[in-house]
Design an enzyme around this catalytic site. Structure first.
Site, PDB file in Angstrom:
ATOM      1  N   LYS A  13       0.829  -1.217   0.000  1.00 39.88           N
ATOM      2  CA  LYS A  13       0.000   0.000   0.000  1.00 39.88           C
ATOM      3  C   LYS A  13       0.858   1.260   0.000  1.00 39.88           C
ATOM      4  CE  LYS A  13      -1.960  -1.169   3.915  1.00 39.88           C
ATOM      5  NZ  LYS A  13      -1.265  -2.436   4.257  1.00 39.88           N
ATOM      6  N   ARG A  88      -9.692   0.946   8.786  1.00 34.30           N
ATOM      7  CA  ARG A  88      -9.309  -0.417   9.152  1.00 34.30           C
ATOM      8  C   ARG A  88     -10.405  -1.134   9.915  1.00 34.30           C
ATOM      9  NH1 ARG A  88      -3.414   0.422   9.022  1.00 34.30           N
ATOM     10  NH2 ARG A  88      -2.387  -1.551   9.409  1.00 34.30           N
ATOM     11  N   ARG A 127      11.947  -5.659   4.902  1.00 32.32           N
ATOM     12  CA  ARG A 127      11.744  -4.216   4.654  1.00 32.32           C
ATOM     13  C   ARG A 127      12.660  -3.348   5.523  1.00 32.32           C
ATOM     14  NH1 ARG A 127       5.842  -1.836   5.305  1.00 32.32           N
ATOM     15  NH2 ARG A 127       5.973  -2.924   7.282  1.00 32.32           N
ATOM     16  N   ARG A 162      11.471  -1.297  11.017  1.00 36.35           N
ATOM     17  CA  ARG A 162      10.352  -0.936  11.875  1.00 36.35           C
ATOM     18  C   ARG A 162      10.264  -1.890  13.057  1.00 36.35           C
ATOM     19  NH1 ARG A 162       5.085   0.211   8.219  1.00 36.35           N
ATOM     20  NH2 ARG A 162       4.115  -1.136   9.761  1.00 36.35           N
ATOM     21  N   ARG A 173      -0.704  -8.550  13.609  1.00 40.18           N
ATOM     22  CA  ARG A 173      -1.217  -7.597  12.607  1.00 40.18           C
ATOM     23  C   ARG A 173      -2.128  -8.314  11.605  1.00 40.18           C
ATOM     24  NH1 ARG A 173       4.422  -5.281  10.843  1.00 40.18           N
ATOM     25  NH2 ARG A 173       3.301  -4.148   9.223  1.00 40.18           N
TER      26      ARG A 173
HETATM   27  P1  AP5 Z   1       4.893  -1.662   1.754  1.00 42.68           P
HETATM   28  O1  AP5 Z   1       4.520  -0.847   0.561  1.00 42.68           O
HETATM   29  O2  AP5 Z   1       5.677  -0.988   2.831  1.00 42.68           O
HETATM   30  O3  AP5 Z   1       3.595  -2.401   2.344  1.00 42.68           O
HETATM   31  P2  AP5 Z   1       2.335  -1.831   3.137  1.00 42.68           P
HETATM   32  O4  AP5 Z   1       1.121  -2.480   2.592  1.00 42.68           O
HETATM   33  O5  AP5 Z   1       2.351  -0.340   3.165  1.00 42.68           O
HETATM   34  O6  AP5 Z   1       2.654  -2.473   4.536  1.00 42.68           O
HETATM   35  P3  AP5 Z   1       2.614  -1.889   6.027  1.00 42.68           P
HETATM   36  O7  AP5 Z   1       3.348  -2.911   6.853  1.00 42.68           O
HETATM   37  O8  AP5 Z   1       3.113  -0.485   6.095  1.00 42.68           O
HETATM   38  O9  AP5 Z   1       1.104  -1.958   6.300  1.00 42.68           O
HETATM   39  P4  AP5 Z   1       0.421  -1.980   7.669  1.00 42.68           P
HETATM   40  O10 AP5 Z   1      -0.985  -1.783   7.272  1.00 42.68           O
HETATM   41  O11 AP5 Z   1       0.710  -3.159   8.517  1.00 42.68           O
HETATM   42  O12 AP5 Z   1       1.170  -0.794   8.457  1.00 42.68           O
HETATM   43  P5  AP5 Z   1       0.725   0.682   8.839  1.00 42.68           P
HETATM   44  O13 AP5 Z   1       1.935   1.511   8.823  1.00 42.68           O
HETATM   45  O14 AP5 Z   1      -0.478   1.105   8.083  1.00 42.68           O
HETATM   46  O15 AP5 Z   1       5.687  -2.962   1.218  1.00 42.68           O
HETATM   47  C1  AP5 Z   1       6.220  -3.913   2.124  1.00 42.68           C
HETATM   48  C2  AP5 Z   1       7.583  -4.427   1.596  1.00 42.68           C
HETATM   49  O16 AP5 Z   1       7.360  -5.173   0.387  1.00 42.68           O
HETATM   50  C3  AP5 Z   1       8.558  -3.302   1.222  1.00 42.68           C
HETATM   51  O17 AP5 Z   1       9.858  -3.678   1.570  1.00 42.68           O
HETATM   52  C4  AP5 Z   1       8.418  -3.155  -0.316  1.00 42.68           C
HETATM   53  O18 AP5 Z   1       9.621  -2.717  -0.920  1.00 42.68           O
HETATM   54  C5  AP5 Z   1       8.039  -4.577  -0.730  1.00 42.68           C
HETATM   55  N1  AP5 Z   1       7.109  -4.607  -1.857  1.00 42.68           N
HETATM   56  C6  AP5 Z   1       6.047  -3.775  -2.063  1.00 42.68           C
HETATM   57  N2  AP5 Z   1       5.379  -4.115  -3.184  1.00 42.68           N
HETATM   58  C7  AP5 Z   1       6.018  -5.215  -3.690  1.00 42.68           C
HETATM   59  C8  AP5 Z   1       5.802  -6.044  -4.833  1.00 42.68           C
HETATM   60  N3  AP5 Z   1       4.790  -5.822  -5.683  1.00 42.68           N
HETATM   61  N4  AP5 Z   1       6.642  -7.073  -5.040  1.00 42.68           N
HETATM   62  C9  AP5 Z   1       7.677  -7.321  -4.190  1.00 42.68           C
HETATM   63  N5  AP5 Z   1       7.956  -6.574  -3.084  1.00 42.68           N
HETATM   64  C10 AP5 Z   1       7.121  -5.536  -2.833  1.00 42.68           C
HETATM   65  O19 AP5 Z   1       0.243   0.468  10.348  1.00 42.68           O
HETATM   66  C11 AP5 Z   1       1.153   0.161  11.376  1.00 42.68           C
HETATM   67  C12 AP5 Z   1       0.401   0.094  12.708  1.00 42.68           C
HETATM   68  O20 AP5 Z   1      -0.190   1.378  13.000  1.00 42.68           O
HETATM   69  C13 AP5 Z   1      -0.775  -0.896  12.785  1.00 42.68           C
HETATM   70  O21 AP5 Z   1      -0.353  -2.209  13.083  1.00 42.68           O
HETATM   71  C14 AP5 Z   1      -1.586  -0.263  13.917  1.00 42.68           C
HETATM   72  O22 AP5 Z   1      -0.996  -0.522  15.179  1.00 42.68           O
HETATM   73  C15 AP5 Z   1      -1.466   1.229  13.632  1.00 42.68           C
HETATM   74  N6  AP5 Z   1      -2.501   1.742  12.713  1.00 42.68           N
HETATM   75  C16 AP5 Z   1      -2.288   2.275  11.484  1.00 42.68           C
HETATM   76  N7  AP5 Z   1      -3.445   2.670  10.927  1.00 42.68           N
HETATM   77  C17 AP5 Z   1      -4.413   2.355  11.831  1.00 42.68           C
HETATM   78  C18 AP5 Z   1      -5.836   2.503  11.796  1.00 42.68           C
HETATM   79  N8  AP5 Z   1      -6.468   3.024  10.742  1.00 42.68           N
HETATM   80  N9  AP5 Z   1      -6.527   2.090  12.887  1.00 42.68           N
HETATM   81  C19 AP5 Z   1      -5.886   1.559  13.975  1.00 42.68           C
HETATM   82  N10 AP5 Z   1      -4.547   1.392  14.062  1.00 42.68           N
HETATM   83  C20 AP5 Z   1      -3.819   1.784  12.975  1.00 42.68           C
END
Ligand code: AP5
Length: 218
Positions: A13, A88, A127, A162, A173
């Site tokens: 994402k 979410r 990552r 991270r 997660r």
């Molecule tokens: P990346 O693009 O970083 O993936 P992502 O989907 O953004 O993954 P996240 O881990 O950031 O998502 P998340 O939802 O768990 O975390 P968030 O920060 O929102 O890609 C991942 C890796 O794969 C990278 O190394 C990239 O290079 C590689 N890659 C990408 N595309 C690829 C492809 N096509 N092929 C091969 N490799 C690829 O949330 C973190 C925490 O915050 C949550 O756990 C929660 O505690 C809190 N939080 C955030 N939002 C909320 C909410 N709305 N409500 C409640 N708590 C929340």
């Protein structure tokens, strides 16, 4: 044009939101990034958020809705928002719908990025990101072009992992994704907003698909 990127941790994402943002004058609103900024402040709420995130649990709906609302109010000069990691929960989805209506806007498109669970662990543990600008890399799939130098800001100050990118936190997660978030796929399908892309395709191929889908809605 307002877009939601929906998918499990590691679906890509953030990677795709950044690529679209650069091309379409849209603004990425990542609740994960907002919360990571909030947790680094030495406040009581910052300490609570840090603990919840490190375990891989969800922060309360009230906190994230307030963060999103503040950031929407601050940003009027863009072609639209890319919501990354928000909503979410069904409660957050309803709140976003109300928030958009109050601004005479709507969610135009929701793109589900589908990736096998077995691939997510490899993506998450590989990552890392630039200490200075936050550019995201992957040990195998997307390493920096010149070792130790950030492609984006050219910093040589190093990279960071991270705190929640561990196998244990990922399990929590993922559990929370299936328990709280995956029902949003049906929610937006019923609203005729949903498109699904294969998140296992190469980054550039996915970007082309997302770019076309988004541009068609602009
Ligand atoms: P990346 O693009 O970083 O993936 P992502 O989907 O953004 O993954 P996240 O881990 O950031 O998502 P998340 O939802 O768990 O975390 P968030 O920060 O929102 O890609 C991942 C890796 O794969 C990278 O190394 C990239 O290079 C590689 N890659 C990408 N595309 C690829 C492809 N096509 N092929 C091969 N490799 C690829 O949330 C973190 C925490 O915050 C949550 O756990 C929660 O505690 C809190 N939080 C955030 N939002 C909320 C909410 N709305 N409500 C409640 N708590 C929340």
């Amino acid at each position: 044009m307002n877009l939601i990127l929906l998918g499990p941790p590691g679906a890509g994402k953030g990677t795709q939101a950044k690529l679209l943002e650069q091309k379409l004058n849209m603004l990425q609103l990542s609740t994960g990034d907002m919360l990571r900024a909030a947790k680094d402040k030495e406040s009581e709420i910052g300490k609570k958020i840090k603990l919840i995130m490190a375990e891989g649990n969800l922060v309360t709906d009230e906190i994230v809705i307030e963060l999103i609302s503040e950031n929407i109010d601050k940003s009027s000069k863009c072609a639209g928002f890319i919501f990354d990691g928000f909503p979410r929960t069904l409660y957050q989805a309803d709140a976003l719908s109300e928030l958009m209506s109050s601004k005479k806007q709507s969610i135009d498109l929701v793109i589900e990025m589908r990736v096998d669970d077995s691939q997510l662990i490899e993506r998450i543990v590989g990552r890392y990101s630039c200490k200075e600008c936050g550019e995201v890399y992957h040990k195998v799939n997307r390493p920096e072009q010149k070792k130790g130098v950030c492609d984006n800001c050219k910093s040589i100050n190093g990279f960071i992992f991270r705190e929640d990118d561990t196998e244990e936190a990922l399990r929590t997660r993922l559990f929370n994704y299936y328990r709280e978030t995956s029902s949003l796929i049906g929610y937006y399908y019923a609203k005729k907003k949903l498109t699904t892309v294969d998140g296992l395709l190469p980054i550039e191929t996915i970007h082309d698909l997302l770019y076309q889908a988004t541009k068609n809605n602009l």
